[in-house]
Design a protein around this motif. Structure first.
Motif, PDB file in Angstrom:
ATOM      1  N   ALA A  55      38.023  65.831  27.807  1.00 45.08           N
ATOM      2  CA  ALA A  55      36.863  65.787  28.696  1.00 45.08           C
ATOM      3  C   ALA A  55      37.295  65.631  30.150  1.00 45.08           C
ATOM      4  O   ALA A  55      38.333  65.041  30.444  1.00 45.08           O
ATOM      5  CB  ALA A  55      35.944  64.634  28.301  1.00 45.08           C
ATOM      6  N   GLU A  60      36.927  63.739  23.509  1.00 38.55           N
ATOM      7  CA  GLU A  60      37.057  62.889  24.691  1.00 38.55           C
ATOM      8  C   GLU A  60      38.403  63.063  25.372  1.00 38.55           C
ATOM      9  O   GLU A  60      38.517  62.944  26.601  1.00 38.55           O
ATOM     10  CB  GLU A  60      36.842  61.423  24.297  1.00 38.55           C
ATOM     11  CG  GLU A  60      35.390  61.103  23.958  1.00 38.55           C
ATOM     12  CD  GLU A  60      35.220  59.736  23.332  1.00 38.55           C
ATOM     13  OE1 GLU A  60      36.253  59.009  23.203  1.00 38.55           O
ATOM     14  OE2 GLU A  60      34.089  59.377  22.968  1.00 38.55           O
ATOM     15  N   GLU A 104      26.816  63.980  24.969  1.00 35.50           N
ATOM     16  CA  GLU A 104      27.269  64.393  26.296  1.00 35.50           C
ATOM     17  C   GLU A 104      26.283  65.377  26.920  1.00 35.50           C
ATOM     18  O   GLU A 104      25.927  65.258  28.096  1.00 35.50           O
ATOM     19  CB  GLU A 104      28.649  65.028  26.218  1.00 35.50           C
ATOM     20  CG  GLU A 104      29.196  65.431  27.586  1.00 35.50           C
ATOM     21  CD  GLU A 104      30.583  66.035  27.503  1.00 35.50           C
ATOM     22  OE1 GLU A 104      31.403  65.728  28.380  1.00 35.50           O
ATOM     23  OE2 GLU A 104      30.839  66.815  26.561  1.00 35.50           O
ATOM     24  N   ARG A 121      35.314  62.906  17.852  1.00 33.07           N
ATOM     25  CA  ARG A 121      34.945  62.357  19.163  1.00 33.07           C
ATOM     26  C   ARG A 121      36.194  62.011  19.978  1.00 33.07           C
ATOM     27  O   ARG A 121      36.228  62.248  21.184  1.00 33.07           O
ATOM     28  CB  ARG A 121      34.052  61.135  18.985  1.00 33.07           C
ATOM     29  CG  ARG A 121      32.616  61.498  18.652  1.00 33.07           C
ATOM     30  CD  ARG A 121      31.712  60.292  18.646  1.00 33.07           C
ATOM     31  NE  ARG A 121      30.317  60.720  18.553  1.00 33.07           N
ATOM     32  CZ  ARG A 121      29.396  60.118  17.811  1.00 33.07           C
ATOM     33  NH1 ARG A 121      29.710  59.046  17.107  1.00 33.07           N
ATOM     34  NH2 ARG A 121      28.149  60.568  17.775  1.00 33.07           N
ATOM     35  N   ARG A 122      37.196  61.462  19.336  1.00 33.56           N
ATOM     36  CA  ARG A 122      38.429  61.140  20.054  1.00 33.56           C
ATOM     37  C   ARG A 122      39.082  62.404  20.611  1.00 33.56           C
ATOM     38  O   ARG A 122      39.549  62.422  21.756  1.00 33.56           O
ATOM     39  CB  ARG A 122      39.404  60.411  19.128  1.00 33.56           C
ATOM     40  CG  ARG A 122      39.034  58.969  18.830  1.00 33.56           C
ATOM     41  CD  ARG A 122      40.196  58.224  18.211  1.00 33.56           C
ATOM     42  NE  ARG A 122      40.643  58.831  16.955  1.00 33.56           N
ATOM     43  CZ  ARG A 122      40.164  58.520  15.760  1.00 33.56           C
ATOM     44  NH1 ARG A 122      39.212  57.593  15.640  1.00 33.56           N
ATOM     45  NH2 ARG A 122      40.630  59.101  14.671  1.00 33.56           N
TER      46      ARG A 122
END
Length: 219
Positions: free
Chosen positions: A21, A18, A140, A14-15
């Motif tokens: 993103a 992101e 998302e 996830r890091r």
């Protein structure tokens, strides 16, 4: 490897996702009421192809990894795509189009990068890769679908049956996170490569971004 290790891998993925993103110009225009209606037709063209491809990809994964927890998860996802395909007819009808007419149109190559990637991983990847990619990116995607449904109702006057496809994907299936995490944990226990799994999640996000960018190209 423990569930704690699997949760740590999810957090790492996830890091990394992101960090790459950005915005979503297609949805910004949609929410402002400035998106040409033809671009919604483009979206329907792409989604028919994506959903059919993803349904087959998840079915293939369920066949490759039939034992629980993987088999149950991928079979559930395949069945969900089947339900979504039926709901997509309502969106097409609101646009004055039929599935046959939409399928006759040429798709946008970069809008189809995501399902091509998923199909490749379904054939050659691991259950861990796909489960992690879905777990990391589904929130998302769901948020984008919720925004789409809201904008179509509020800005374009679409009735609920016309946005049911997007409402369906706005929330993950109940318990999906726990089941996907169990697949990741089982795969890591079996020796699946965590680096490849994170790479799959990152690429999945990049290809989804390419989908939205393709729909907004030139606007």
């Amino acid at each position: 490897m423990s569930d704690r290790d699997a949760a740590g891998l999810v957090a790492r993925a996830r890091r990394e996702v992101e960090a790459g993103a950005g915005g979503n110009r297609f949805l910004d225009l949609l929410e402002a009421g400035d998106l040409p209606r033809e671009r919604l037709v483009w979206m329907a063209v792409e989604e028919y192809r994506i959903v059919r491809s993803d349904q087959r990809s998840f079915a293939l994964l369920a066949a490759r990894y039939p034992d629980p927890p993987s088999g149950d998860l991928f079979l559930e996802l395949a069945q969900g795509e089947g339900r979504a395909l039926n709901l997509l007819d309502g969106f097409a009808a609101a646009l004055g189009e039929s599935e046959k007419n939409l399928n006759a149109r040429d798709p946008l190559p970069f809008a189809q990068a995501y399902p091509a990637h998923l199909a490749q991983r379904a054939a050659f990847g691991t259950a861990t890769e796909v489960a992690l990619a879905m777990l990391v990116n589904l929130e998302e995607w769901g948020g984008y679908c919720a925004r789409t449904a809201h904008a179509l109702r509020g800005r374009y006057g679409f009735p609920e049956e016309a946005v049911a496809f997007f409402s369906f994907f706005a929330e993950p299936p109940p318990g999906f996170g726990e089941r996907a995490l169990a697949v990741v944990a089982a795969g890591l226990d079996a020796g699946d490569d965590p680096v490849e799994a994170v790479r799959c999640a990152r690429l999945t996000h990049a290809y989804e971004t390419a989908f939205w960018e393709a729909l907004a190209a030139g606007l």
